[in-house]
Each structure stands twice: as C-alpha cells, then as structure tokens.
Design an enzyme around this catalytic site. Sequence first.
Site, mmCIF file in Angstrom:
data_model
loop_
_atom_site.group_PDB
_atom_site.id
_atom_site.type_symbol
_atom_site.label_atom_id
_atom_site.label_comp_id
_atom_site.label_asym_id
_atom_site.label_seq_id
_atom_site.Cartn_x
_atom_site.Cartn_y
_atom_site.Cartn_z
ATOM 1 N N SER A 1 2.047 -64.002 -75.098
ATOM 2 C CA SER A 1 2.189 -65.116 -76.038
ATOM 3 C C SER A 1 1.999 -66.468 -75.368
ATOM 4 O O SER A 1 0.954 -66.741 -74.798
ATOM 5 C CB SER A 1 3.545 -65.003 -76.728
ATOM 6 O OG SER A 1 3.620 -65.922 -77.777
ATOM 7 N N HIS A 2 3.045 -67.265 -75.377
ATOM 8 C CA HIS A 2 2.952 -68.645 -74.888
ATOM 9 C C HIS A 2 3.292 -68.753 -73.407
ATOM 10 O O HIS A 2 3.292 -69.842 -72.860
ATOM 11 C CB HIS A 2 3.917 -69.507 -75.687
ATOM 12 C CG HIS A 2 5.274 -68.866 -75.729
ATOM 13 N ND1 HIS A 2 5.546 -67.812 -76.570
ATOM 14 C CD2 HIS A 2 6.382 -69.075 -74.994
ATOM 15 C CE1 HIS A 2 6.793 -67.417 -76.346
ATOM 16 N NE2 HIS A 2 7.322 -68.158 -75.405
ATOM 17 N N ASP B 1 -0.507 -71.198 -80.121
ATOM 18 C CA ASP B 1 -0.099 -70.770 -78.782
ATOM 19 C C ASP B 1 -1.094 -69.806 -78.150
ATOM 20 O O ASP B 1 -2.183 -69.566 -78.681
ATOM 21 C CB ASP B 1 1.297 -70.144 -78.827
ATOM 22 C CG ASP B 1 1.284 -68.783 -79.482
ATOM 23 O OD1 ASP B 1 0.417 -68.552 -80.353
ATOM 24 O OD2 ASP B 1 2.126 -67.932 -79.123
ATOM 25 N N ASP C 1 -1.544 -66.590 -77.902
ATOM 26 C CA ASP C 1 -2.145 -65.478 -78.650
ATOM 27 C C ASP C 1 -2.352 -65.807 -80.131
ATOM 28 O O ASP C 1 -2.663 -64.918 -80.921
ATOM 29 C CB ASP C 1 -1.279 -64.217 -78.499
ATOM 30 C CG ASP C 1 0.118 -64.414 -79.051
ATOM 31 O OD1 ASP C 1 0.612 -65.555 -79.026
ATOM 32 O OD2 ASP C 1 0.721 -63.438 -79.527
ATOM 33 N N ARG D 1 1.692 -68.658 -83.078
ATOM 34 C CA ARG D 1 2.593 -69.788 -83.336
ATOM 35 C C ARG D 1 1.812 -71.006 -83.820
ATOM 36 O O ARG D 1 0.607 -71.104 -83.601
ATOM 37 C CB ARG D 1 3.337 -70.183 -82.059
ATOM 38 C CG ARG D 1 4.265 -69.122 -81.571
ATOM 39 C CD ARG D 1 5.098 -69.615 -80.405
ATOM 40 N NE ARG D 1 6.066 -68.580 -80.055
ATOM 41 C CZ ARG D 1 7.125 -68.777 -79.316
ATOM 42 N NH1 ARG D 1 7.371 -69.966 -78.816
ATOM 43 N NH2 ARG D 1 7.955 -67.786 -79.059
ATOM 44 N N LYS E 1 3.282 -63.211 -87.234
ATOM 45 C CA LYS E 1 3.220 -64.617 -87.593
ATOM 46 C C LYS E 1 1.801 -65.089 -87.315
ATOM 47 O O LYS E 1 1.067 -64.454 -86.560
ATOM 48 C CB LYS E 1 4.262 -65.418 -86.843
ATOM 49 C CG LYS E 1 4.266 -65.258 -85.345
ATOM 50 C CD LYS E 1 5.466 -65.993 -84.776
ATOM 51 C CE LYS E 1 5.578 -65.840 -83.280
ATOM 52 N NZ LYS E 1 6.552 -64.825 -82.895
HETATM 53 C C1 G1P Z 1 11.086 -65.937 -78.752
HETATM 54 C C2 G1P Z 1 11.477 -66.637 -80.037
HETATM 55 C C3 G1P Z 1 11.381 -65.671 -81.194
HETATM 56 C C4 G1P Z 1 9.983 -65.078 -81.264
HETATM 57 C C5 G1P Z 1 9.611 -64.468 -79.921
HETATM 58 C C6 G1P Z 1 8.176 -63.992 -79.899
HETATM 59 O O1 G1P Z 1 11.981 -64.862 -78.500
HETATM 60 O O2 G1P Z 1 12.773 -67.169 -79.945
HETATM 61 O O3 G1P Z 1 11.710 -66.352 -82.383
HETATM 62 O O4 G1P Z 1 9.906 -64.100 -82.249
HETATM 63 O O5 G1P Z 1 9.778 -65.437 -78.884
HETATM 64 O O6 G1P Z 1 7.264 -65.028 -80.122
HETATM 65 P P1 G1P Z 1 13.209 -64.969 -77.476
HETATM 66 O O7 G1P Z 1 12.637 -65.428 -76.171
HETATM 67 O O8 G1P Z 1 14.119 -66.028 -78.040
HETATM 68 O O9 G1P Z 1 13.819 -63.617 -77.458
HETATM 69 ZN ZN ZN Z 2 2.573 -65.988 -79.539
#
Ligand code: G1P
Ligand code: ZN
Length: 544
Positions: free
Chosen positions: A113-114, A278, A280, A283, A377
Amino acid sequence: MSIKVVTTSPFSDQKPGTSGLRKKVTVFQTPNYLENFVQSIFDSLEGFAGQTLVVGGDGRYYNRHAIQTILKMAAANGFGKILVGRGGILSTPAASCVIRKYNAFGGIILSASHNPAGKDGDFGIKYNTGNGGPAPEKITDAIYEITKSISEYKILEAGDLDLDRLGATKLGDTVVEVIDSVADYAELMSSLFDFDRIKLLLASPDFRLCFDGMHAVTGPYAQEILVNRLGAPTSALQNCVPLEDFGDGHPDPNLVYAHDLVEVLYGENAPDFGAASDGDGDRNMILGKKFFVTPSDSLAILAANAHHVPAYKGGLAGIARSMPTSQAPDRVAARLGIECYETPTGWKFFGNLLDAGKATLCGEESFGTGSNHVREKDGLWAVLFWLNVLAARQQSVEAIVKEHWQLYGRNFYSRHDYEGVDSDRANTLVDNLRKKGVDLAGQKFGNYQVDFCDDFSYTDPVDGSVSSKQGLRIGFTDGSRIVFRLSGTGTQGATLRLYVESYEPNIAKHNLDTQEALKELIEIADQIAQIKVLTGRAEPTVIT
Ligand code: G1P
Ligand code: ZN
C-alpha cells in the site's frame, strides 16, 4: 515442463495483518519466504483446479520477481487460467474489478500500500476471494496455521514469461493471459459516473484540477480516465510516472506525505480541486482550494450527495464505516433513514455487508472510501465521485463541505500516529488501558464525563463471526470519543494510533482549527493513557 516439489521449513512470522502479509523486501528475499506463503494460500483453498486466478501488484520493487514465482506456483498447483496485469501492474481496486468481472476464483495482490518501496522498503502480499475482496479472517487465519507447519511447495520448472506483451501463453497446462491493466477499470468507472457532465466541468475555464499519483500505481489510470476520457489537460497530472521506489517517497495521500500536492493547492493561483492516491491506488485525499476534506467528512458528504451520481441515484442500502472513523456518516444515514454499520478497522470487514446488499458506501478515516462496485476501497473512484458532485452542484469544495456542516453539525476529527514505538512499551500502554478502562465510566475529566470504555468487539451481522479486541474506545456523554489501537500494517516496532473526535453543532464554531477544537480531549487522552511517558515521545510522528 515439470512440476518440482521443493522441501521447505516454516517461518514463524507469516501472520497476515490488517491487509495481508507485509514485511521488508529483504525479508521476502529470504529463500522460500514468498514461496511458503503462496503455497499456504493455495493449501488453504479448495476447489480451484482449472479455475481462474488474478495476479497483479502496485509495481514496487520486487513486484516483477514475485509475480514470475507466483505464476509458476499457481500453474503447478493446478489453476486453469491466470490473468495478470501488463508489466505485473494492477491497482488494488482494479484487481478487485478484474476478479469480479471475469468470475475468477480469487486473486493475489502484491502491495504494501502506502509504505515506502525500493530495495530497503516494504513488500506485501494478500489473497482476495471470488467476490473481489480481501480474504476474511477465517481464511487468513487458516493461511497462517498452514505457514506454521508447511513442509513443501510446488513450482513449475519454466522460464520467465514476458509480462509486457498483451495476450495468452501456456505455462504447463495453465493459460496465462497478460491483460491491459487499466481498460476494465476505466470501463467500470464510466458506467458509474456521469462522464459527460464531468467532461463539461473539466472543459470549463473556471475549473482546474490537480491529481498527484505520488509516483505509484495510479499514474496510468489517471492518464486514461482523467486525461484521455474526460479531457483534463496533461498538466493536471503530477508525479504520474510509476517508479519502483515511488521516487523515494512515502505514497500515503495525507497532508504530511502528499506535500507536492499540498504546495499546489495551498499555493498562489491554486486549482479548484486536488486529489492524490496511494501506492496501490485504493486511498484518496481530497482537497479544495486551500481546503482539506477529512476522509470521514468525505464519506458523509458523498453519501449525502449520492443522488447526483447515476450509479447511486436509486438510493443507498446503507453506509458502513470503521469504528475509529468519525460519526459524521452516521448523521447522514440517520437523515436518509438507512443503517450505518460500525466495523473493525480494515476493508475486509465491509465485504459481507456489501455482498449481502446491506451497505452501498463504505469508508475509513485512513483515507479510504469505496462502494459496492468492487470489494476494495478505491482512490480514483472517490476522485470521480467528487468531480461528479462538483459538476452537478457547481459549487466549490469548501462551499459544499461548509454547507454540509451547517446542516449536520461538524465532527472535528484527528488521528495522531506514534510510529516505530518499542513494541513492549506499546503493548504495556494498551494493557494498562484495558485494566484502567474498567473503572473509567462516570469519571469526569475537565469538561468531559466518560460514558463508557470498552475494547471494541464486532459481530458480523451476516455470518455471525466475532472479532474482538479491535481497539479501546472511550466514549463521553456528549458523544465525543477517544480511541486507541495498534496498527496492524506496520513493519517496524509498533505504531500507536490515537483517534480523537468531538461534535460541534454551533455554526459559529465551525471555523476553529481542528487541533485547537480537540485540544482538551487530546490532553485527556494523554492523561488517561500516559502516551508521552510510555512511548517516550513528546509529539506524534504524523497528525492527520
Ligand atoms: C491501516 C488503516 C486502516 C486500513 C489499512 C489498510 O491499518 O488504519 O484503516 O484499512 O491501513 O490500508 P492499521 O495500520 O491501522 O492496522
Ligand atoms: Zn493502499
């Protein structure tokens, strides 16, 4: 081509987190590390012989290597067909779209992801089921169990495939088809939104937009949809060339990490609308001219304006938000006379609600918004939704948000992250809170009185499954809340997240600075949890 059975031994740290297995690239490079996890995924599944698997990732370093391995393993394990994005690229929402569109058995998405990428960055892998959504806990738990005792994996002995040429090739008995990474997703977007109306908005000399791809996966998607299909000028895109190390950045679309976009939207001669996505592509961050829309407000506003969008004109079945997300969407749901579900953090908890037709829109405070069009998402979807609403209402982002607050009141909201905290200290903080929480109800702290304190537990209304210990909530009698939880996506130490929310019906106070409005609650949080003392940090790492 023959199938090789390789002897292996288990790794003890392959428990999937909030969103799959995330580790440093160097960990994934440990011999058999990736293979063990992939084989464990396959071993946890039944009935996929001859079926279709979708594979793609966010293009970060190690993506191509991992995909070659996965293709050979999927072929050796008996999948009939594998759809892989060109160059190994599929944004997370695009992967979800492809799984659904082609009735695939499931998909493997490679992404952290990010989280930063590159040789010293992070890598990740997760399994999505046939509905296009992240595997529910039942499956991720099963995968984890298998990783603890795995003794062999299967892989086809074959050369690497050309991932850059569209079309089908055979890998043993399996057909591997390299597909256009963008086309199916772009098609889906054009079926949901009023593209003609958005085109008119983008053609107007009074409207300018800026989209920031953060050098991650969404660049080509933004080019095809915003520029080629909707007519935005190329100059409206920035950082839209995907790079394996994301340009050494941290592709998390928030006010801290999306600084290039923030500079433009808060600078001289700022455009009317700004957005970023982000690593991938799932977001989104939405900005107006010198104006930030919190993700919780964004979900509430999209829900309140859904009737402007062709796909949602018929009404919403319900809204779902993760527990730490602000209660702004609940107010919209109440007015619409629909349910607002409160789920644990992580998109996987929305899957059942979407499948059962109980919710249409979902969102998290962590810059994630989406709907029943896929089971992830979706960053660009949120951007298009906003553009559709702006085109229909012909008002600025700021005017729309402020009008919303006037009607519903404002939920001031902020998240404070303490990243890279020593795990023992973080666990002590949470354990202390659990113990302390028992006696908190009724206690007064300044202007606030505690109504309840609990460790959030969720019973899925569709399958009855229970997920407990999902974050400590302290609710106050006026509806304000403080929430604590530990991140399930970090790869280094622990990340403590503090979420703070208060409600302000008085329009005269809506222009207050968020941190100012939440000051007392933030102090109360520290008083109750001893954050500074226990983390050893005077300030949070990131405030959103
Ligand atoms: C974080 C975000 C959560 C999201 C996840 C994946 O998880 O808080 O809302 O679904 O990234 O993008 P966390 O690191 O808080 O477990
Ligand atoms: Zn992501």
